[in-house]
Structures are given as structure tokens and as C-alpha cells.
Design a protein around this motif. Structure first.
Motif, PDB file in Angstrom:
ATOM      1  N   UNK A  45      17.101   7.725 -12.587  1.00 21.36           N
ATOM      2  CA  UNK A  45      16.033   8.834 -12.394  1.00 21.36           C
ATOM      3  C   UNK A  45      15.142   8.981 -13.775  1.00 21.36           C
ATOM      4  N   UNK A  46      13.890   8.611 -13.461  1.00 19.66           N
ATOM      5  CA  UNK A  46      13.313   8.821 -14.948  1.00 19.66           C
ATOM      6  C   UNK A  46      11.929  10.182 -14.620  1.00 19.66           C
ATOM      7  N   UNK A  47      12.341  11.154 -15.029  1.00 22.52           N
ATOM      8  CA  UNK A  47      11.075  12.447 -15.401  1.00 22.52           C
ATOM      9  C   UNK A  47      10.075  12.200 -15.282  1.00 22.52           C
ATOM     10  N   UNK A  48       8.714  12.214 -14.952  1.00 21.43           N
ATOM     11  CA  UNK A  48       7.785  11.905 -14.765  1.00 21.43           C
ATOM     12  C   UNK A  48       6.718  12.500 -15.654  1.00 21.43           C
ATOM     13  N   UNK A  49       6.129  14.083 -15.296  1.00 22.23           N
ATOM     14  CA  UNK A  49       5.690  14.999 -15.474  1.00 22.23           C
ATOM     15  C   UNK A  49       6.001  17.094 -14.870  1.00 22.23           C
ATOM     16  N   UNK A  50       6.056  17.621 -15.514  1.00 27.88           N
ATOM     17  CA  UNK A  50       6.218  18.457 -15.039  1.00 27.88           C
ATOM     18  C   UNK A  50       5.059  19.621 -15.539  1.00 27.88           C
ATOM     19  N   UNK A  51       4.851  20.461 -14.004  1.00 25.76           N
ATOM     20  CA  UNK A  51       2.722  21.443 -15.000  1.00 25.76           C
ATOM     21  C   UNK A  51       3.239  22.754 -14.358  1.00 25.76           C
ATOM     22  N   UNK A  52       3.104  23.290 -15.202  1.00 28.99           N
ATOM     23  CA  UNK A  52       2.864  25.147 -14.964  1.00 28.99           C
ATOM     24  C   UNK A  52       2.184  25.268 -13.914  1.00 28.99           C
ATOM     25  N   UNK A  53       2.730  25.945 -13.133  1.00 31.89           N
ATOM     26  CA  UNK A  53       1.918  26.545 -12.498  1.00 31.89           C
ATOM     27  C   UNK A  53       0.459  27.752 -12.399  1.00 31.89           C
ATOM     28  N   UNK A  54       1.393  28.370 -13.743  1.00 30.90           N
ATOM     29  CA  UNK A  54       0.992  29.351 -13.765  1.00 30.90           C
ATOM     30  C   UNK A  54      -0.449  29.694 -15.361  1.00 30.90           C
ATOM     31  N   UNK A  55       0.128  28.581 -15.916  1.00 27.66           N
ATOM     32  CA  UNK A  55      -1.533  28.510 -16.958  1.00 27.66           C
ATOM     33  C   UNK A  55      -1.933  26.664 -17.447  1.00 27.66           C
ATOM     34  N   UNK A  56      -0.443  25.908 -16.624  1.00 28.90           N
ATOM     35  CA  UNK A  56      -1.293  24.728 -16.644  1.00 28.90           C
ATOM     36  C   UNK A  56      -0.554  23.691 -17.546  1.00 28.90           C
ATOM     37  N   UNK A  61       5.690  12.723 -19.155  1.00 24.89           N
ATOM     38  CA  UNK A  61       6.733  11.336 -19.889  1.00 24.89           C
ATOM     39  C   UNK A  61       6.094  10.176 -20.892  1.00 24.89           C
ATOM     40  N   UNK A  62       6.356   9.831 -22.143  1.00 29.52           N
ATOM     41  CA  UNK A  62       5.424   8.467 -22.886  1.00 29.52           C
ATOM     42  C   UNK A  62       5.408   7.289 -22.571  1.00 29.52           C
ATOM     43  N   UNK A  63       5.719   7.283 -21.307  1.00 28.59           N
ATOM     44  CA  UNK A  63       5.655   5.694 -20.419  1.00 28.59           C
ATOM     45  C   UNK A  63       4.173   5.896 -19.734  1.00 28.59           C
ATOM     46  N   UNK A  64       3.933   7.581 -18.757  1.00 19.77           N
ATOM     47  CA  UNK A  64       3.163   7.449 -18.569  1.00 19.77           C
ATOM     48  C   UNK A  64       1.802   8.548 -18.760  1.00 19.77           C
ATOM     49  N   UNK A  65       2.392   8.905 -20.168  1.00 19.41           N
ATOM     50  CA  UNK A  65       1.226   9.427 -20.705  1.00 19.41           C
ATOM     51  C   UNK A  65       0.184   8.918 -21.273  1.00 19.41           C
ATOM     52  N   UNK A  66      -1.244   9.521 -20.644  1.00 19.06           N
ATOM     53  CA  UNK A  66      -2.714   8.576 -21.452  1.00 19.06           C
ATOM     54  C   UNK A  66      -2.518   8.416 -19.384  1.00 19.06           C
ATOM     55  N   UNK A  67      -1.980   7.530 -18.734  1.00 17.84           N
ATOM     56  CA  UNK A  67      -2.673   6.841 -17.595  1.00 17.84           C
ATOM     57  C   UNK A  67      -2.259   7.528 -16.830  1.00 17.84           C
ATOM     58  N   UNK A  68      -1.360   8.719 -16.157  1.00 20.31           N
ATOM     59  CA  UNK A  68      -1.332   9.837 -15.036  1.00 20.31           C
ATOM     60  C   UNK A  68      -1.464  11.193 -15.809  1.00 20.31           C
ATOM     61  N   UNK A  69      -2.502  12.188 -14.307  1.00 23.56           N
ATOM     62  CA  UNK A  69      -2.426  12.915 -14.858  1.00 23.56           C
ATOM     63  C   UNK A  69      -1.854  14.243 -13.632  1.00 23.56           C
ATOM     64  N   UNK A  70      -1.726  15.828 -13.937  1.00 23.22           N
ATOM     65  CA  UNK A  70      -0.833  16.209 -12.782  1.00 23.22           C
ATOM     66  C   UNK A  70      -1.899  17.524 -13.122  1.00 23.22           C
ATOM     67  N   UNK A  71      -1.601  17.867 -11.873  1.00 19.47           N
ATOM     68  CA  UNK A  71      -2.917  19.158 -11.602  1.00 19.47           C
ATOM     69  C   UNK A  71      -2.408  20.114 -10.266  1.00 19.47           C
TER      70      UNK A  71
END
Length: 121
Positions: A45-56, A61-71
Motif C-alpha cells: 500500500x502506498x500513501x499518495x496524499x494527505x490534505x488538511x481540511x482546515x488550512x489546506x 508522495x514523491x511518486x506523484x509530486x508535480x502530477x497529482x493535486x488534492x483539494x
């Protein structure tokens, strides 16, 4: 009950894009960070992202940085994962979950049914 439901997966060619959605309920959305992890057959299992709902603030993960964006859309209790420049190695079932930073890295709790992402070469 805590519920996190992922959707939006599909089949896409390499270089294409998909946007995943995560509908959250059963807890105070603003109090938690929400993330994505993925599970591919035969792989850890690979963690991809984690976003704070309070401050964004967001981890990628390095493997997706620059290609994936969470909002987040706090009014809808929804988290999105915009995935661009997809690669065959991104093929996996993607799950959304509450996430938290620990001394060992990011941990993911309370996930629901995932959504399949398949990237063809």
C-alpha cells in the motif's frame, strides 16, 4: 458512522487525467486531514496524499509530486484528487481515508470502498 466514499476512477491512456472524489460523512470534516492511498496487486500500500481540511496544507508522495493535486470543498465535505500525466504505474485501487502524520510517516484510518484507476500504455 464515519464514511468515506471514493469515486471517479476509470480507464485512461498514459498521459491522460482523472479526477477522483471522496465524499465524507459522520465526522466534523474541518477537524481532520483527508488523504488518498493506493493498492496495486502484488505491491505494498502506498500513501499518495494527505490534505488538511482546515488550512489546506498537503503532503504528496514523491511518486506523484508535480502530477497529482488534492483539494477540498468544505461546504460539500468532499476531497478531490486531480491526477494528471498518468503513468501505467499509477494503476491501482485508490482509497480515501482520514490521515495523520506520525514519526513513521503518514497513517490512514477509516476508509471505504475504493475506486479502480487503470492506466494503459
Amino acid at each position: 458512522d464515519v464514511q468515506l466514499q471514493a469515486s471517479g476512477g476509470g480507464l485512461v491512456q498514459a498521459g491522460g487525467s482523472l479526477r477522483l472524489s471522496c465524499a465524507a460523512s459522520g465526522f466534523t470534516f474541518d477537524d481532520y486531514a483527508i488523504g488518498w492511498f493506493r493498492q496495486a496487486p502484488g505491491k505494498e500500500r502506498e500513501g499518495v496524499s494527505c490534505i488538511s481540511s482546515s488550512d489546506g496544507s498537503t503532503y504528496y508522495a514523491d511518486s506523484v509530486k508535480g502530477r497529482f493535486t488534492s483539494s477540498t470543498d468544505n461546504a460539500k465535505n468532499t476531497v478531490y484528487l486531480q491526477m494528471n500525466s498518468l503513468k501505467p504505474e499509477d494503476t491501482a485501487v485508490y482509497y480515501c481515508a482520514q490521515c495523520r502524520s506520525t514519526e513513521w510517516g503518514y497513517e490512514y484510518d477509516y476508509w471505504g470502498q475504493g475506486t479502480q484507476v487503470t492506466v494503459s500504455s
